[in-house]
Enzyme design. Sequence first.
Site, PDB file in Angstrom:
ATOM      1  N   GLY A  71       0.831  -1.205   0.000  1.00  0.00           N
ATOM      2  CA  GLY A  71       0.000   0.000   0.000  1.00  0.00           C
ATOM      3  C   GLY A  71       0.864   1.254   0.000  1.00  0.00           C
ATOM      4  O   GLY A  71       0.555   2.242  -0.674  1.00  0.00           O
ATOM      5  N   THR A  72       1.949   1.209   0.755  1.00  0.00           N
ATOM      6  CA  THR A  72       2.838   2.381   0.841  1.00  0.00           C
ATOM      7  C   THR A  72       3.398   2.724  -0.537  1.00  0.00           C
ATOM      8  O   THR A  72       3.439   3.892  -0.928  1.00  0.00           O
ATOM      9  CB  THR A  72       3.985   2.092   1.841  1.00  0.00           C
ATOM     10  OG1 THR A  72       3.404   1.753   3.098  1.00  0.00           O
ATOM     11  CG2 THR A  72       4.890   3.288   1.996  1.00  0.00           C
ATOM     12  N   ASN A 150      -7.691   3.896   9.209  1.00  0.00           N
ATOM     13  CA  ASN A 150      -7.231   2.628   9.769  1.00  0.00           C
ATOM     14  C   ASN A 150      -7.402   2.544  11.279  1.00  0.00           C
ATOM     15  O   ASN A 150      -7.535   1.463  11.830  1.00  0.00           O
ATOM     16  CB  ASN A 150      -5.758   2.390   9.402  1.00  0.00           C
ATOM     17  CG  ASN A 150      -4.895   3.625   9.547  1.00  0.00           C
ATOM     18  OD1 ASN A 150      -5.169   4.665   8.943  1.00  0.00           O
ATOM     19  ND2 ASN A 150      -3.878   3.534  10.362  1.00  0.00           N
ATOM     20  N   GLY A 199      -2.394  -6.003  -0.262  1.00  0.00           N
ATOM     21  CA  GLY A 199      -2.765  -7.409  -0.134  1.00  0.00           C
ATOM     22  C   GLY A 199      -2.981  -7.882   1.293  1.00  0.00           C
ATOM     23  O   GLY A 199      -3.946  -8.586   1.583  1.00  0.00           O
ATOM     24  N   THR A 236      10.898  -7.307 -11.948  1.00  0.00           N
ATOM     25  CA  THR A 236      10.255  -8.596 -12.191  1.00  0.00           C
ATOM     26  C   THR A 236       9.109  -8.790 -11.203  1.00  0.00           C
ATOM     27  O   THR A 236       9.257  -8.535 -10.003  1.00  0.00           O
ATOM     28  CB  THR A 236      11.279  -9.744 -12.054  1.00  0.00           C
ATOM     29  OG1 THR A 236      12.311  -9.492 -13.004  1.00  0.00           O
ATOM     30  CG2 THR A 236      10.663 -11.105 -12.327  1.00  0.00           C
ATOM     31  N   CYS A 324       4.959   5.249  19.260  1.00  0.00           N
ATOM     32  CA  CYS A 324       6.190   5.485  20.005  1.00  0.00           C
ATOM     33  C   CYS A 324       6.979   6.587  19.296  1.00  0.00           C
ATOM     34  O   CYS A 324       7.498   6.385  18.215  1.00  0.00           O
ATOM     35  CB  CYS A 324       7.009   4.203  20.082  1.00  0.00           C
ATOM     36  SG  CYS A 324       8.349   4.340  21.247  1.00  0.00           S
TER      37      CYS A 324
HETATM   38  N1  PLP Z   1      -2.748   3.075   4.170  1.00  0.00           N
HETATM   39  C1  PLP Z   1      -3.505   2.643   5.182  1.00  0.00           C
HETATM   40  C2  PLP Z   1      -4.805   3.318   5.458  1.00  0.00           C
HETATM   41  C3  PLP Z   1      -3.087   1.578   5.976  1.00  0.00           C
HETATM   42  O1  PLP Z   1      -3.839   1.161   6.995  1.00  0.00           O
HETATM   43  C4  PLP Z   1      -1.835   0.970   5.674  1.00  0.00           C
HETATM   44  C5  PLP Z   1      -1.326  -0.124   6.530  1.00  0.00           C
HETATM   45  O2  PLP Z   1      -1.633  -0.200   7.694  1.00  0.00           O
HETATM   46  C6  PLP Z   1      -1.097   1.446   4.581  1.00  0.00           C
HETATM   47  C7  PLP Z   1      -1.583   2.501   3.854  1.00  0.00           C
HETATM   48  C8  PLP Z   1       0.219   0.851   4.217  1.00  0.00           C
HETATM   49  O3  PLP Z   1       0.049  -0.390   3.589  1.00  0.00           O
HETATM   50  P1  PLP Z   1       1.277  -1.414   3.486  1.00  0.00           P
HETATM   51  O4  PLP Z   1       1.497  -1.963   4.854  1.00  0.00           O
HETATM   52  O5  PLP Z   1       0.838  -2.437   2.505  1.00  0.00           O
HETATM   53  O6  PLP Z   1       2.439  -0.615   2.995  1.00  0.00           O
END
Ligand code: PLP
Length: 388
Positions: A71-72, A150, A199, A236, A324
């Site tokens: 996601g990042t 989140n 994922g 890849t 933290c």
């Molecule tokens: N964005 C949100 C809202 C998330 O909750 C998270 C992970 O907790 C991420 C992005 C980052 O995803 P990843 O851990 O796959 O990099």
Amino acid sequence: MKIVYTDNNATTQVAPEVLDAMLPFFSQFYGNPSSMHSFGDTADQKIKQAREKVAALIGSAPEEIIFTSCGTESDSTAIRAAILSNPDRKHILTTRVEHPAVKNLCEYFLKKGYRVTFVPVDRKGRLDISFLKKNLTVDTAIASIMWANNESGVIFPIDEISQIVKERGIIFHTDAVQAVGKLPIDVRKVNVDMLSLSGHKIYAPKGVGALYLRKGTKFSPFLIGGHQEGGRRGGTENVASIIGLGKACELARGHLDEQRTRVKGLRDRLETELLKRIPEAMINGDQEHRLPNTTSIGFEYVEGESILLMMDRFGICASSGSACTSGSLEPSHVLRAMGVPFTAAHGSIRFSLSVYNTPEEIDCIIDNLPPIITRLREMSPFWKEAVG
Ligand code: PLP
């Protein structure tokens, strides 16, 4: 000891069906999808099918899906692409409650001389839409606003927001990492240019994600290299994980109803029973517009980390609302942005359920948490002061 895992917004287990789909691609069909032989082509064909499955979950065309490592990476790719494609625009609009994947990148651009607006939220975690409107300018390169939070689970009105942003001709990105698989999402019905998903939040493994890129959106790759992903992401492909993500998206389509009914039912019961049995406890966030699996509860005058440690003795896994920072535990930026009182933010716990949680597991939390809170409060000078 049996584990009661309620930390699914942090990560989920890999679904057995996902693992089964992946395994042959480690040892049997390990070809490179770019190779010019049919062995490699087997992997390529499976990636094609996975792309179709991811696309089907969010209503996009398969060509609009770019596989990434997480996601990042999807978030970084989206924001950097918008900035690079609009070199004359020096403003980014985002919110005060984004995940660090967006927040810290925006702060990085702030240090690089960009102007960044962080749209505030109210006490329930709802976005200030009129503030957002006032702060979109001709200089705005991108608006990046998460679909669902989140920590609190609060869902933003992405449909309305995307219209406001697109009316002004600005690129709109949404971090939908927590929303995908829990809410129905159809990019044909909302005006998003880019959408991130990951994922490991939807029963696929860690280390794979995807970026939806609407056809026609100006783009510039983050990873420049080979021609993979249509030249939009070199490297890849992580074949087995991509196949796992495809399978997870297929399963997620079938889970949507269950999320809305059974998972939400378990979450609601957990919340209701805990609030009934524990005084001075409050829900953080808008209860109406919230992910069906998430609850963040603030227990006044106790420390979240102490609660986590004591729950851990019963095998219960959740997370606290603290981060933290330089060796000290600070309430998270999300709870601070919402104005949750310090005493409750410090004692906030997030439970995030999965489709695998059972009523018995919820009972285990309902039975064990109230005495834990009582015991911790008996040791707390702040509690004694508060109750006299
Ligand atoms: N964005 C949100 C809202 C998330 O909750 C998270 C992970 O907790 C991420 C992005 C980052 O995803 P990843 O851990 O796959 O990099």
